[in-house]
Every structure is written in structure tokens, then in C-alpha cells.
Design a protein around this motif. Structure first.
Motif, PDB file in Angstrom:
ATOM      1  N   LEU A 142      10.132   5.669   5.544  1.00 39.43           N
ATOM      2  CA  LEU A 142      10.604   5.640   4.333  1.00 39.43           C
ATOM      3  C   LEU A 142       9.326   5.526   3.125  1.00 39.43           C
ATOM      4  CD1 LEU A 142      13.568   3.037   4.715  1.00 39.43           C
ATOM      5  CD2 LEU A 142      13.720   5.432   4.352  1.00 39.43           C
ATOM      6  N   ALA A 143       8.364   4.702   3.283  1.00 38.74           N
ATOM      7  CA  ALA A 143       7.281   4.866   2.253  1.00 38.74           C
ATOM      8  C   ALA A 143       6.605   6.349   2.352  1.00 38.74           C
ATOM      9  CB  ALA A 143       6.131   4.096   2.936  1.00 38.74           C
ATOM     10  N   ALA A 144       6.714   6.841   3.483  1.00 43.17           N
ATOM     11  CA  ALA A 144       6.246   8.281   3.607  1.00 43.17           C
ATOM     12  C   ALA A 144       7.055   9.119   2.721  1.00 43.17           C
ATOM     13  CB  ALA A 144       6.021   8.979   5.066  1.00 43.17           C
ATOM     14  N   ALA A 145       8.491   9.276   3.052  1.00 43.55           N
ATOM     15  CA  ALA A 145       9.423   9.766   1.963  1.00 43.55           C
ATOM     16  C   ALA A 145       9.062   9.580   0.608  1.00 43.55           C
ATOM     17  CB  ALA A 145      10.721   9.772   2.451  1.00 43.55           C
ATOM     18  N   ALA A 146       8.708   8.140   0.144  1.00 42.87           N
ATOM     19  CA  ALA A 146       8.598   8.117  -1.158  1.00 42.87           C
ATOM     20  C   ALA A 146       7.372   8.726  -1.786  1.00 42.87           C
ATOM     21  CB  ALA A 146       8.524   6.497  -1.329  1.00 42.87           C
ATOM     22  N   PHE A 147       6.264   8.573  -0.941  1.00 43.91           N
ATOM     23  CA  PHE A 147       4.910   9.129  -1.202  1.00 43.91           C
ATOM     24  C   PHE A 147       5.124  10.703  -1.387  1.00 43.91           C
ATOM     25  CE2 PHE A 147       1.522  11.610   1.116  1.00 43.91           C
ATOM     26  CZ  PHE A 147       0.621  11.510  -0.129  1.00 43.91           C
ATOM     27  N   LEU A 148       5.742  11.422  -0.585  1.00 41.99           N
ATOM     28  CA  LEU A 148       5.718  12.912  -0.572  1.00 41.99           C
ATOM     29  C   LEU A 148       6.823  13.278  -1.832  1.00 41.99           C
ATOM     30  CD1 LEU A 148       6.285  13.831   3.179  1.00 41.99           C
ATOM     31  CD2 LEU A 148       4.324  14.149   1.691  1.00 41.99           C
ATOM     32  N   ASN A 208       5.503  -1.653  -5.202  1.00 43.29           N
ATOM     33  CA  ASN A 208       6.427  -0.368  -5.282  1.00 43.29           C
ATOM     34  C   ASN A 208       7.718  -0.611  -5.929  1.00 43.29           C
ATOM     35  OD1 ASN A 208       5.581   2.173  -5.014  1.00 43.29           O
ATOM     36  ND2 ASN A 208       6.047   2.198  -2.899  1.00 43.29           N
ATOM     37  N   VAL A 209       8.225  -1.581  -5.416  1.00 42.84           N
ATOM     38  CA  VAL A 209       9.714  -2.084  -6.299  1.00 42.84           C
ATOM     39  C   VAL A 209       9.355  -2.323  -7.707  1.00 42.84           C
ATOM     40  CG1 VAL A 209      11.252  -3.829  -6.409  1.00 42.84           C
ATOM     41  CG2 VAL A 209      10.600  -3.089  -4.215  1.00 42.84           C
ATOM     42  N   LEU A 210       8.290  -2.921  -8.361  1.00 42.66           N
ATOM     43  CA  LEU A 210       8.346  -2.997  -9.655  1.00 42.66           C
ATOM     44  C   LEU A 210       7.887  -1.918 -10.356  1.00 42.66           C
ATOM     45  CD1 LEU A 210       6.026  -6.516  -9.614  1.00 42.66           C
ATOM     46  CD2 LEU A 210       8.513  -6.142  -9.960  1.00 42.66           C
ATOM     47  N   VAL A 219      13.506   4.551  -6.222  1.00 38.83           N
ATOM     48  CA  VAL A 219      14.131   3.206  -6.311  1.00 38.83           C
ATOM     49  C   VAL A 219      14.818   2.921  -5.067  1.00 38.83           C
ATOM     50  CG1 VAL A 219      15.555   1.334  -7.576  1.00 38.83           C
ATOM     51  CG2 VAL A 219      14.039   2.614  -8.815  1.00 38.83           C
ATOM     52  N   GLY A 220      15.531   3.838  -4.762  1.00 40.49           N
ATOM     53  CA  GLY A 220      16.302   3.781  -3.715  1.00 40.49           C
ATOM     54  C   GLY A 220      15.633   3.759  -2.198  1.00 40.49           C
ATOM     55  N   LEU A 221      14.808   4.455  -1.942  1.00 37.70           N
ATOM     56  CA  LEU A 221      13.841   4.336  -0.857  1.00 37.70           C
ATOM     57  C   LEU A 221      13.036   3.041  -0.650  1.00 37.70           C
ATOM     58  CD1 LEU A 221      12.357   7.982  -1.048  1.00 37.70           C
ATOM     59  CD2 LEU A 221      13.811   7.093   0.537  1.00 37.70           C
ATOM     60  N   THR A 222      12.426   2.490  -1.925  1.00 39.80           N
ATOM     61  CA  THR A 222      11.856   1.129  -1.918  1.00 39.80           C
ATOM     62  C   THR A 222      12.910   0.182  -1.709  1.00 39.80           C
ATOM     63  OG1 THR A 222      12.439   0.808  -4.225  1.00 39.80           O
ATOM     64  CG2 THR A 222      10.355   1.954  -3.480  1.00 39.80           C
TER      65      THR A 222
END
Length: 208
Positions: free
Chosen positions: A17-23, A107-109, A155-158
Motif C-alpha cells: 500500500l505504501a508503494a501504491a501511495a508512492f507511485l 503520512n496520515v498528517l 488519504v485512503g491508502l494511508t
């Protein structure tokens, strides 16, 4: 809430999920004119991509370390014969979650602040070349930028990582494995220690 996954699964899924947020953060920033028309929101998108990259690396490393530890035998943990790789995995499993919690909190913030800034600072009208509208399209896919949607995905990914953390079971029957035991002092320290302890307990609720 029923607990549905173990710690290894949490860190692997969380890393994905973090990789998806990064990309996606890189994709949105590079293909949409956030940096030109609402630079502060664009800067937060860059921050999210950077934090997500490190969070991806940390979580996947912890997941691999925990997976290796779970397959060890007693003879592998004997001090006189313990290999360097075993010690490294133990250090990662012990200290890595603290770093991962900090990155997740950041990341959430950042995602929440970026969404608020995107809504308040970016052009409010979805049309192009109209008063208070966007001056340019996103290059791929061709569309007018949508800050609420784009930051909402981040936001959803975090929060998805937080959800998996709430569902994660760290040890059998709710018990913490010895290599993840984090003792709490009987007597509280100064105010700073108390605040840090409260933050740690709060983040542990959604991140084992």
C-alpha cells in the motif's frame, strides 16, 4: 473488531500500500499542474511520495525479517552460535516498527493537510480557462485536476494501512513475541516522556 492477519502479513500488505501511495503521488504530481497552480498542495504531494517510499522500504524489510524469525529454531538463537544475519533480523524486528509508526503518522498528517490545502488553495472550478478555474489539464489521463479525488486516494491508502494494523495480531492469543516486547517503566518520567509514551500507545493501536 476481529483480528484477521498476523504481523508479517500486515507489514507485507502495508509495504504494498505504501508503494501504491508512492507511485500515485509521483504520478499525480508529474502529470497534473499542482506545482504550477497550487504549489503548497503540490509540495505536500512530494512529501507524501518521499515518506511513502521510505515507509515501503521499512515495512517490507520488517516483514522479511519477521518471516525469517518465525522459521528459526532454538539452536539458531543460541548466543554462542547465533549468525550475524539472525542478529540483524532481530534488530530490524525490534527497532523497525518504531520508525514505521513515525512514517505512517507523518503520512496520515501530510495526506490530510495536503487534501485540505488542495481544496482551499487549488482552483475551485473544474472547468478550464474560466475565472477561478484550472489553466491546464493533467497530461495523462487528459482531465482537469481533481484535488479532492487525487488526495482522497492518498488519504485512503494511508488509512488502509491503519485498518490492516488494527486487524493485525502480533502474537498468539494476543501475546507479544519476546523479540517485540517493549517494557513500560512503572514510574512515569518527565512531561516529554509522558507525551511520547501516549503517542506511542496511540499509534500502536493501528500499527503493531
Amino acid at each position: 473488531m476481529a483480528r484477521a492477519c498476523d504481523a508479517v502479513t500486515f507489514y507485507i500488505y502495508g509495504g504494498v500500500l505504501a508503494a501504491a501511495a508512492f507511485l500515485l503521488a509521483i504520478f499525480f504530481h508529474q502529470t497534473c499542474p499542482y506545482s504550477k497552480e497550487c504549489g503548497t498542495a503540490g509540495s505536500f504531494m512530494v512529501l507524501i511520495s518521499v515518506v511513502s517510499f521510505f515507509q515501503m522500504c521499512v515495512m517490507l524489510t520488517i516483514g522479511k525479517a519477521l518471516s525469517g524469525i518465525s522459521q528459526m529454531h532454538v539452536r539458531d538463537l543460541t548466543p554462542s552460535t547465533m549468525a550475524w544475519s539472525v542478529k540483524r533480523r532481530g534488530n530490524v524486528a525490534k527497532s523497525g516498527p518504531v520508525c514505521s509508526r513515525v512514517l505512517l503518522l507523518m503520512n496520515v498528517l501530510f495526506a490530510g493537510a495536503g487534501m485540505a490545502l488542495g481544496v482551499s488553495q487549488c482552483p475551485s472550478r473544474p472547468e478550464r480557462n474560466v475565472p477561478n478555474g484550472w489553466k491546464d489539464y493533467c497530461s495523462s489521463p487528459i482531465r482537469v485536476p481533481q484535488p479532492t479525488q487525487d488526495f482522497g486516494v492518498l488519504v485512503g491508502l494511508t488509512w488502509a494501512i491503519c485498518f490492516f494494523g488494527c486487524c493485525a495480531k502480533v502474537g498468539g492469543a494476543g501475546k507479544t513475541p519476546p523479540y517485540l516486547y517493549d517494557p513500560m517503566p512503572e514510574v512515569g518520567g518527565d512531561d516529554l516522556t509522558t507525551v511520547l509514551g501516549a503517542v506511542r500507545q496511540l499509534t500502536r493501536c493501528c500499527h503493531p
